[in-house]
Design a protein around this motif. Structure first.
Motif, mmCIF file in Angstrom:
data_model
loop_
_atom_site.group_PDB
_atom_site.id
_atom_site.type_symbol
_atom_site.label_atom_id
_atom_site.label_comp_id
_atom_site.label_asym_id
_atom_site.label_seq_id
_atom_site.Cartn_x
_atom_site.Cartn_y
_atom_site.Cartn_z
ATOM 1 N N ALA A 270 0.803 -1.222 0.000
ATOM 2 C CA ALA A 270 0.000 0.000 0.000
ATOM 3 C C ALA A 270 0.835 1.272 0.000
ATOM 4 O O ALA A 270 0.338 2.332 -0.377
ATOM 5 N N VAL A 271 2.090 1.168 0.422
ATOM 6 C CA VAL A 271 2.918 2.356 0.640
ATOM 7 C C VAL A 271 4.244 2.187 -0.099
ATOM 8 O O VAL A 271 4.856 1.113 -0.031
ATOM 9 N N PRO A 272 4.723 3.205 -0.809
ATOM 10 C CA PRO A 272 6.045 3.104 -1.437
ATOM 11 C C PRO A 272 7.119 2.793 -0.397
ATOM 12 O O PRO A 272 7.090 3.327 0.711
ATOM 13 N N ARG A 273 8.062 1.963 -0.756
ATOM 14 C CA ARG A 273 9.060 1.496 0.213
ATOM 15 C C ARG A 273 9.916 2.622 0.769
ATOM 16 O O ARG A 273 10.401 2.535 1.895
ATOM 17 N N ASP A 274 10.114 3.675 -0.012
ATOM 18 C CA ASP A 274 10.943 4.760 0.498
ATOM 19 C C ASP A 274 10.236 5.574 1.579
ATOM 20 O O ASP A 274 10.834 6.468 2.179
ATOM 21 N N ARG A 275 8.965 5.261 1.820
ATOM 22 C CA ARG A 275 8.220 5.936 2.896
ATOM 23 C C ARG A 275 8.026 5.027 4.107
ATOM 24 O O ARG A 275 7.251 5.342 5.003
ATOM 25 N N VAL A 276 8.701 3.904 4.121
ATOM 26 C CA VAL A 276 8.620 2.955 5.236
ATOM 27 C C VAL A 276 10.014 2.750 5.804
ATOM 28 O O VAL A 276 10.939 2.388 5.069
ATOM 29 N N LEU A 277 10.174 2.994 7.097
ATOM 30 C CA LEU A 277 11.450 2.757 7.767
ATOM 31 C C LEU A 277 11.279 1.586 8.728
ATOM 32 O O LEU A 277 10.486 1.651 9.669
ATOM 33 N N CYS A 278 12.005 0.517 8.474
ATOM 34 C CA CYS A 278 11.954 -0.672 9.330
ATOM 35 C C CYS A 278 13.172 -0.678 10.251
ATOM 36 O O CYS A 278 14.309 -0.514 9.793
ATOM 37 N N LEU A 279 12.914 -0.877 11.531
ATOM 38 C CA LEU A 279 13.965 -0.866 12.538
ATOM 39 C C LEU A 279 13.885 -2.130 13.377
ATOM 40 O O LEU A 279 12.906 -2.877 13.300
ATOM 41 N N PHE A 280 14.898 -2.326 14.212
ATOM 42 C CA PHE A 280 14.942 -3.493 15.078
ATOM 43 C C PHE A 280 15.110 -3.063 16.532
ATOM 44 O O PHE A 280 15.947 -2.206 16.851
ATOM 45 N N PHE A 281 14.317 -3.647 17.373
ATOM 46 C CA PHE A 281 14.325 -3.354 18.804
ATOM 47 C C PHE A 281 15.725 -3.516 19.384
ATOM 48 O O PHE A 281 16.176 -2.688 20.193
#
Length: 359
Positions: A270-281
């Motif tokens: 649903a969202v362009p990948r450049d607008r999603v930031l994935c992080l790790f705890f």
């Protein structure tokens, strides 16, 4: 017998009494009944102040919702979202109305506590009338603040496809910060269609999703769910049973919150990948990660607060080895997906022996 006590008793359909304590209770009950007249109750509230005409009661129009960036922090639960909320809030560049707004998970699938939509108005009105006597004689500023908070309890009151009330709710207290943020970990359970709707709320919408080792996250989440019971006694067996029940049910929210593959497929769909930031705890609590977050949302870099929040209860209770192995098998696809998607970025802490998909 005092005539006004008699009238109040009739209004409340309660036995007549001269007892002042009971009389006050009757009066409050009568006000609650009066509340069914809707906005008449609000008019009554305004009249308790001599300078009520000075109150600023204008509802913020959704046109005031004009940040440079609209940010969603969509989870995962027990993965550091509260820590991130506190650190972003103290930068003075990000506006939060509150932590965990719980809007999209209520008005859309999974419809968590869906009846909040019906309760919001009546609860607010009841609370309003309960406080009339306490607010009588207070300053106009104090009354204005309370009336304003009363109005903004209606985030669920708008049209279910326009979201004007939601945007007005979030904009309350906005002082021109470039970013407005809704941080609600339950949004990880939203569908692709809902993520698309969220993405369409603003021309520059961005998403942050934080992952934690799936098994450890679920164990922490189950313990969090029973935190009040566990404060009374460290009942490891009780938590283990609840963990196993959730593990065996593919539709259980505790299990679904660790299904990062499903969340990311919906989000990326649903969202362009450049607008999603994935992080790790496991690597979240560092200045380098905070700098990366600030750059992603377009604000100046800010120092982090390394304080621990929501550490949880009964940290001495560990996950049984047998349960751990069963959970690793259940989440094998999630581990595989994350290693394929993020490669070396996956923390070494995820490399427990016997887990599928290891490097």
């Amino acid at each position: 017998m005092d005539w006004d006590v008699t009238i109040r008793a009739r209004l409340a359909r309660a036995p007549v009494t001269g007892n002042p304590v009971v009389g006050r209770r009757i009066f409050v009950n009568a006000l609650k009944r009066f509340l069914t007249l809707g906005w008449v109750g609000d008019i009554c509230f305004f009249l308790v102040s001599e300078d009520w005409q000075t109150l600023a009661l204008r509802e913020i129009p959704s046109s005031d919702f004009n940040p440079d960036t609209f940010l969603f922090i969509v989870g995962a639960q027990k993965a550091g979202t509260t820590w991130l909320y506190r650190n972003l809030r103290q930068t003075q560049f990000v506006h939060f109305r509150e932590n965990e707004t719980h809007y999209w998970d209520v008005v859309r699938q999974p419809f968590s506590d869906w009846d909040r939509q019906g309760r919001a108005g009546s609860t607010a009105k009841t609370n309003l009338m309960k406080r009339i006597l306490r607010l009588a004689g207070k300053s106009a500023t104090e009354i204005a603040e309370y009336v304003e908070s009363r109005r903004y309890q209606g985030k669920y009151s708008g049209h279910p496809y326009h979201h004007e009330a939601y945007k007005s709710y979030l904009a309350k207290g906005h002082r021109g910060q470039p970013v407005i943020c809704d941080s609600t970990p339950s949004y990880a359970l939203c569908s692709q269609r809902t993520f698309a709707e969220m993405n369409g709320m603003h021309p520059s919408t961005k998403f942050i999703f934080i992952m934690r080792d799936p098994v450890h996250r679920m164990w922490s989440g189950v313990r969090h769910r029973f935190r009040y019971r566990l404060r009374a006694a460290d009942d490891e067996g009780y938590v283990a049973r609840a963990f196993l029940e959730a593990l065996e049910d593919p539709f259980h929210p505790d299990r679904r919150r660790s299904d990062y593959a499903a969340t990311l497929r919906n989000l990326y769909g649903a969202v362009p990948r450049d607008r999603v930031l994935c992080l790790f705890f496991e690597s979240l609590f560092s200045q380098a990660t905070m700098d990366r977050i600030c750059e992603f949302i377009g604000i100046p870099k800010a120092p982090i607060d390394r304080g621990v929040v929501n550490e949880g209860v009964t940290p001495t209770i560990g996950l049984d080895e047998q349960l751990h192995r069963e959970a690793l098998d259940v989440f094998a696809e999630t581990y595989d997906y994350c290693f394929r998607e993020f490669g070396e970025r996956v923390p070494d802490a995820w490399n427990a022996p016997g887990t599928s998909g290891r490097r």
